[in-house]
Motif scaffolding. Structure first.
Motif, mmCIF file in Angstrom:
data_model
loop_
_atom_site.group_PDB
_atom_site.id
_atom_site.type_symbol
_atom_site.label_atom_id
_atom_site.label_comp_id
_atom_site.label_asym_id
_atom_site.label_seq_id
_atom_site.Cartn_x
_atom_site.Cartn_y
_atom_site.Cartn_z
ATOM 1 N N ARG A 151 1.100 -0.986 -0.157
ATOM 2 C CA ARG A 151 0.254 0.076 0.103
ATOM 3 C C ARG A 151 1.767 1.327 0.330
ATOM 4 O O ARG A 151 0.666 2.406 -0.675
ATOM 5 C CB ARG A 151 -0.625 0.204 1.380
ATOM 6 C CG ARG A 151 -2.208 -0.659 1.618
ATOM 7 C CD ARG A 151 -3.205 -0.325 2.302
ATOM 8 N NE ARG A 151 -2.783 -0.484 2.986
ATOM 9 C CZ ARG A 151 -2.659 -1.377 4.467
ATOM 10 N NH1 ARG A 151 -3.116 -2.324 3.241
ATOM 11 N NH2 ARG A 151 -2.061 -1.806 4.910
ATOM 12 N N GLU A 152 1.637 1.429 0.328
ATOM 13 C CA GLU A 152 2.846 2.540 0.449
ATOM 14 C C GLU A 152 3.432 2.540 -0.315
ATOM 15 O O GLU A 152 3.384 4.164 -0.227
ATOM 16 C CB GLU A 152 3.682 2.116 1.856
ATOM 17 C CG GLU A 152 3.954 3.022 3.427
ATOM 18 C CD GLU A 152 4.656 2.594 3.638
ATOM 19 O OE1 GLU A 152 6.471 2.170 3.252
ATOM 20 O OE2 GLU A 152 4.528 2.431 5.138
ATOM 21 N N THR A 154 2.801 1.356 -3.256
ATOM 22 C CA THR A 154 1.622 1.584 -4.490
ATOM 23 C C THR A 154 1.569 3.068 -4.449
ATOM 24 O O THR A 154 0.908 3.684 -5.792
ATOM 25 C CB THR A 154 0.467 0.721 -4.556
ATOM 26 O OG1 THR A 154 0.550 0.145 -3.157
ATOM 27 C CG2 THR A 154 1.657 -0.661 -5.281
ATOM 28 N N ALA A 155 1.910 3.787 -3.437
ATOM 29 C CA ALA A 155 0.791 5.173 -2.948
ATOM 30 C C ALA A 155 1.009 6.035 -4.125
ATOM 31 O O ALA A 155 0.159 6.503 -4.981
ATOM 32 C CB ALA A 155 0.691 5.899 -1.976
ATOM 33 N N ALA A 156 2.688 5.522 -5.138
ATOM 34 C CA ALA A 156 2.486 6.438 -5.921
ATOM 35 C C ALA A 156 2.643 6.576 -7.291
ATOM 36 O O ALA A 156 2.515 7.278 -9.029
ATOM 37 C CB ALA A 156 5.052 6.662 -5.788
ATOM 38 N N ALA A 158 -0.334 5.350 -7.368
ATOM 39 C CA ALA A 158 -1.791 6.688 -8.033
ATOM 40 C C ALA A 158 -1.794 7.837 -8.191
ATOM 41 O O ALA A 158 -2.612 8.392 -8.505
ATOM 42 C CB ALA A 158 -2.499 6.454 -6.147
ATOM 43 N N ARG A 159 -0.329 8.254 -8.276
ATOM 44 C CA ARG A 159 -0.403 10.273 -8.369
ATOM 45 C C ARG A 159 0.047 9.798 -9.431
ATOM 46 O O ARG A 159 -0.150 10.976 -10.513
ATOM 47 C CB ARG A 159 0.489 10.301 -6.865
ATOM 48 C CG ARG A 159 0.027 10.319 -6.200
ATOM 49 C CD ARG A 159 1.347 11.264 -4.754
ATOM 50 N NE ARG A 159 2.283 10.725 -5.282
ATOM 51 C CZ ARG A 159 2.538 10.193 -4.516
ATOM 52 N NH1 ARG A 159 1.815 9.737 -2.802
ATOM 53 N NH2 ARG A 159 3.946 9.468 -3.726
ATOM 54 N N LEU A 171 -3.358 -0.544 -8.393
ATOM 55 C CA LEU A 171 -4.325 -0.156 -7.734
ATOM 56 C C LEU A 171 -5.978 -0.629 -6.739
ATOM 57 O O LEU A 171 -6.071 -0.476 -6.238
ATOM 58 C CB LEU A 171 -4.353 1.470 -7.824
ATOM 59 C CG LEU A 171 -2.871 1.741 -8.345
ATOM 60 C CD1 LEU A 171 -3.092 3.178 -9.273
ATOM 61 C CD2 LEU A 171 -2.237 2.161 -7.202
ATOM 62 N N ALA A 175 -7.205 -1.685 -3.170
ATOM 63 C CA ALA A 175 -7.761 -0.691 -2.377
ATOM 64 C C ALA A 175 -9.125 -1.934 -1.873
ATOM 65 O O ALA A 175 -10.051 -1.553 -0.908
ATOM 66 C CB ALA A 175 -8.361 0.191 -3.885
ATOM 67 N N ASP A 180 -11.313 -0.551 0.450
ATOM 68 C CA ASP A 180 -11.324 1.057 0.086
ATOM 69 C C ASP A 180 -12.429 0.665 -1.356
ATOM 70 O O ASP A 180 -13.212 1.151 -1.780
ATOM 71 C CB ASP A 180 -10.734 2.101 -0.526
ATOM 72 C CG ASP A 180 -9.866 1.934 1.436
ATOM 73 O OD1 ASP A 180 -10.305 1.662 1.986
ATOM 74 O OD2 ASP A 180 -8.332 2.339 1.016
#
Length: 182
Positions: A151-152, A154-156, A158-159, A171, A175, A180
């Motif tokens: 999760r940490e 793959t946050a990049a 998502a941007r 992603l 989620a 989510d």
């Protein structure tokens, strides 16, 4: 013609033995032997010769060729050492991490496999292979610690303005696993 004929490529090695081109020639021989198939020990031997005297590029490529051959022979520990050597020669290259993921998976070490694939994805965020690999491992329930790291990391992704289809799928899995998504 010699560029496509592995036997001609092997013969060319003899002409440069003992010269500054020898490491490159041993790398070429290892690659030709790998293409011919059936002689993984010879591949590893030639690749080791190339890596022992060559510049960083030759060492990295030779280590990767040898690691793949070792993996084909189910020599997991040796394959890991060789892939680690390739990583040491070029930490920014995602290929050794992708190979380490395959090695770890074959050895039954799923956590290591997903984290190595995740490193490959971090180094090459548009890699469809790495995104699929991480998503596949995530679907196999790697445990809360590994999921948190995914999760940490793959946050990049998502941007990204336009993530690849594979990254979008990853992603979605992230989620969904986090509760989510639907």
């Amino acid at each position: 013609h010699a560029a496509f004929d592995p036997n001609a490529r092997l013969a060319a090695v003899d002409r440069v033995r003992g010269t500054v081109a020898a490491p490159w020639a041993h790398l070429e021989a290892a690659m030709a032997l790998a293409e011919l198939g059936g002689r993984p020990r010879a591949v590893i031997d030639r690749a080791r010769r190339a890596a022992s005297t060559g510049p960083a590029f030759v060492r990295r490529e030779a280590s990767l060729v040898a690691a793949r051959a070792a993996l084909d022979e189910d020599l997991g520990a040796e394959a890991s050492r060789l892939a680690d050597a390739a990583t040491a020669d070029d930490p920014a290259d995602p290929r050794p991490h992708a190979l380490l993921s395959r090695i770890a998976a074959r050895r039954g070490r799923r956590d290591e496999a997903v984290l190595a694939a995740l490193t490959a994805l971090r180094l090459q965020p548009r890699s469809p292979w790495a995104a699929r690999r991480v998503a596949d491992f995530l679907r196999e329930d790697p445990g809360p610690e590994v999921e948190a790291r995914v999760r940490e990391a793959t946050a990049a992704l998502a941007r990204e303005p336009v993530p690849s289809a594979e990254a979008e799928a990853l992603l979605g899995v992230v989620a969904e696993r986090a509760g989510d998504g639907a």
